[in-house]
Write a protein that holds these residues in place. Structure first.
Motif, PDB file in Angstrom:
ATOM      1  N   PHE A 135       0.820  -1.200   0.000  1.00  0.00           N
ATOM      2  CA  PHE A 135       0.000   0.000   0.000  1.00  0.00           C
ATOM      3  C   PHE A 135       0.859   1.256   0.000  1.00  0.00           C
ATOM      4  N   MET A 136       0.276   2.300  -0.523  1.00  0.00           N
ATOM      5  CA  MET A 136       0.917   3.611  -0.529  1.00  0.00           C
ATOM      6  C   MET A 136       2.320   3.616  -1.131  1.00  0.00           C
ATOM      7  N   PRO A 137       2.497   3.037  -2.298  1.00  0.00           N
ATOM      8  CA  PRO A 137       3.834   3.054  -2.892  1.00  0.00           C
ATOM      9  C   PRO A 137       4.347   4.482  -3.090  1.00  0.00           C
ATOM     10  N   VAL A 138       3.440   5.396  -3.401  1.00  0.00           N
ATOM     11  CA  VAL A 138       3.834   6.788  -3.674  1.00  0.00           C
ATOM     12  C   VAL A 138       4.381   7.448  -2.414  1.00  0.00           C
ATOM     13  N   LEU A 139       3.820   7.075  -1.275  1.00  0.00           N
ATOM     14  CA  LEU A 139       4.134   7.772  -0.032  1.00  0.00           C
ATOM     15  C   LEU A 139       5.032   6.949   0.887  1.00  0.00           C
ATOM     16  N   SER A 140       5.678   5.949   0.320  1.00  0.00           N
ATOM     17  CA  SER A 140       6.419   5.011   1.164  1.00  0.00           C
ATOM     18  C   SER A 140       7.602   5.658   1.885  1.00  0.00           C
ATOM     19  N   GLU A 141       8.008   6.850   1.421  1.00  0.00           N
ATOM     20  CA  GLU A 141       9.137   7.523   2.076  1.00  0.00           C
ATOM     21  C   GLU A 141       8.684   8.284   3.328  1.00  0.00           C
ATOM     22  N   THR A 142       7.388   8.443   3.465  1.00  0.00           N
ATOM     23  CA  THR A 142       6.863   9.216   4.584  1.00  0.00           C
ATOM     24  C   THR A 142       7.298   8.612   5.916  1.00  0.00           C
ATOM     25  N   LYS A 143       7.700   9.478   6.839  1.00  0.00           N
ATOM     26  CA  LYS A 143       8.360   8.970   8.036  1.00  0.00           C
ATOM     27  C   LYS A 143       7.473   8.889   9.273  1.00  0.00           C
ATOM     28  N   SER A 144       6.661   9.906   9.501  1.00  0.00           N
ATOM     29  CA  SER A 144       5.879   9.883  10.742  1.00  0.00           C
ATOM     30  C   SER A 144       4.395   9.775  10.441  1.00  0.00           C
ATOM     31  N   LEU A 145       3.627   9.402  11.445  1.00  0.00           N
ATOM     32  CA  LEU A 145       2.179   9.272  11.268  1.00  0.00           C
ATOM     33  C   LEU A 145       1.522  10.580  10.829  1.00  0.00           C
ATOM     34  N   PRO A 146       1.789  11.717  11.485  1.00  0.00           N
ATOM     35  CA  PRO A 146       1.154  12.958  11.038  1.00  0.00           C
ATOM     36  C   PRO A 146       1.497  13.309   9.595  1.00  0.00           C
ATOM     37  N   GLN A 147       2.751  13.131   9.214  1.00  0.00           N
ATOM     38  CA  GLN A 147       3.155  13.400   7.826  1.00  0.00           C
ATOM     39  C   GLN A 147       2.418  12.465   6.879  1.00  0.00           C
ATOM     40  N   HIS A 148       2.352  11.217   7.264  1.00  0.00           N
ATOM     41  CA  HIS A 148       1.702  10.212   6.441  1.00  0.00           C
ATOM     42  C   HIS A 148       0.229  10.549   6.255  1.00  0.00           C
ATOM     43  N   LEU A 149      -0.428  10.920   7.351  1.00  0.00           N
ATOM     44  CA  LEU A 149      -1.856  11.248   7.288  1.00  0.00           C
ATOM     45  C   LEU A 149      -2.094  12.466   6.405  1.00  0.00           C
ATOM     46  N   LEU A 150      -1.244  13.490   6.547  1.00  0.00           N
ATOM     47  CA  LEU A 150      -1.452  14.707   5.768  1.00  0.00           C
ATOM     48  C   LEU A 150      -1.176  14.475   4.287  1.00  0.00           C
ATOM     49  N   ALA A 151      -0.165  13.667   3.971  1.00  0.00           N
ATOM     50  CA  ALA A 151       0.114  13.342   2.572  1.00  0.00           C
ATOM     51  C   ALA A 151      -1.035  12.543   1.974  1.00  0.00           C
ATOM     52  N   THR A 152      -1.572  11.604   2.766  1.00  0.00           N
ATOM     53  CA  THR A 152      -2.724  10.820   2.323  1.00  0.00           C
ATOM     54  C   THR A 152      -3.923  11.735   2.127  1.00  0.00           C
ATOM     55  N   TYR A 153      -4.127  12.629   3.105  1.00  0.00           N
ATOM     56  CA  TYR A 153      -5.226  13.602   3.027  1.00  0.00           C
ATOM     57  C   TYR A 153      -5.151  14.408   1.733  1.00  0.00           C
ATOM     58  N   ASP A 154      -3.975  14.948   1.446  1.00  0.00           N
ATOM     59  CA  ASP A 154      -3.812  15.798   0.261  1.00  0.00           C
ATOM     60  C   ASP A 154      -4.113  15.023  -1.024  1.00  0.00           C
ATOM     61  N   ALA A 155      -3.647  13.778  -1.083  1.00  0.00           N
ATOM     62  CA  ALA A 155      -3.859  12.967  -2.288  1.00  0.00           C
ATOM     63  C   ALA A 155      -5.341  12.658  -2.488  1.00  0.00           C
ATOM     64  N   ILE A 156      -6.057  12.405  -1.393  1.00  0.00           N
ATOM     65  CA  ILE A 156      -7.494  12.105  -1.496  1.00  0.00           C
ATOM     66  C   ILE A 156      -8.264  13.373  -1.843  1.00  0.00           C
ATOM     67  N   LYS A 157      -7.935  14.451  -1.141  1.00  0.00           N
ATOM     68  CA  LYS A 157      -8.621  15.735  -1.345  1.00  0.00           C
ATOM     69  C   LYS A 157      -8.517  16.180  -2.803  1.00  0.00           C
ATOM     70  N   GLU A 158      -7.341  16.025  -3.346  1.00  0.00           N
ATOM     71  CA  GLU A 158      -7.076  16.416  -4.727  1.00  0.00           C
ATOM     72  C   GLU A 158      -7.944  15.630  -5.706  1.00  0.00           C
ATOM     73  N   ASN A 159      -8.315  14.411  -5.324  1.00  0.00           N
ATOM     74  CA  ASN A 159      -9.051  13.533  -6.239  1.00  0.00           C
ATOM     75  C   ASN A 159     -10.539  13.451  -5.933  1.00  0.00           C
ATOM     76  N   PHE A 160     -11.003  14.291  -4.981  1.00  0.00           N
ATOM     77  CA  PHE A 160     -12.416  14.256  -4.618  1.00  0.00           C
ATOM     78  C   PHE A 160     -13.269  14.985  -5.654  1.00  0.00           C
ATOM     79  N   HIS A 161     -14.434  14.402  -5.975  1.00  0.00           N
ATOM     80  CA  HIS A 161     -15.390  15.009  -6.901  1.00  0.00           C
ATOM     81  C   HIS A 161     -14.781  15.280  -8.264  1.00  0.00           C
ATOM     82  N   LYS A 162     -13.988  14.335  -8.744  1.00  0.00           N
ATOM     83  CA  LYS A 162     -13.393  14.463 -10.077  1.00  0.00           C
ATOM     84  C   LYS A 162     -14.186  13.659 -11.108  1.00  0.00           C
TER      85      LYS A 162
END
Ligand SMILES: [Zn+2]
Length: 164
Positions: A135-162
């Motif tokens: 899972f998350m091959p794109v974000l596999s470099e992410t180091k901490s939980l908050p960073q991971h959550l925010l990167a995931t958030y941004d990727a989902i937000k960007e793709n919402f209602h497309k």
């Protein structure tokens, strides 16, 4: 560091979700000034969609009625409709962002069924990958939980209602 090690403490946290005495975290989230801080990816009239801070898997979203109700039978038909539309929109965004191989969608009603916050019903949308090892091959470099959550958030937000 293996991904398995990274995930383990979050699972433990999920088993002991934070619950305040008189307040409901799901009622309070939409009033937070910053949707990104609240991890809210979509705000509707009857429901909102938020990234789970204690995910079963990367990209674990929850569709939450604005009404504080414990049971599916307490919800008006229009809210039930909004819940399913929310799930559909969430799955569409997750597909665009992360290309999962499948989804688990469901609700845990009542403490006995495993609800972390039984007083306020919520619908889970959990993306799944074959074996869930990559899972998350794109974000596999992410180091901490908050960073991971925010990167995931941004990727989902960007793709919402497309959806065309
Ligand atoms: Zn509530």
């Amino acid at each position: 560091m293996s991904k398995k090690v990274l995930w383990a403490p979050w699972r433990m946290e999920y088993l002991q979700p934070e619950e305040k005495n008189d307040s409901c975290v799901f009622c309070e989230l939409p009033s937070k000034a910053n949707p990104r801080e609240a991890l809210i990816v979509d705000q509707g009239k009857a429901v909102y969609t938020v990234l789970n801070k204690y995910p079963y898997n990367s990209g674990h979203l929850m569709i939450i009625p604005l009404e504080h109700k414990a049971a599916l039978t307490d919800l008006h038909a229009s809210v039930l409709h909004a819940l399913m539309e929310g799930a559909s929109a969430a799955m569409d965004a997750l597909e665009r962002a992360f290309h999962p191989d499948g989804f688990n969608v469901g609700l845990n009603q009542g403490r006995a069924a495993g609800a972390g916050i039984p007083a306020h019903l919520h619908l889970h949308v959990v993306p799944r990958w074959n074996g869930d090892t990559n899972f998350m091959p794109v974000l596999s470099e992410t180091k901490s939980l908050p960073q991971h959550l925010l990167a995931t958030y941004d990727a989902i937000k960007e793709n919402f209602h497309k959806k065309a």
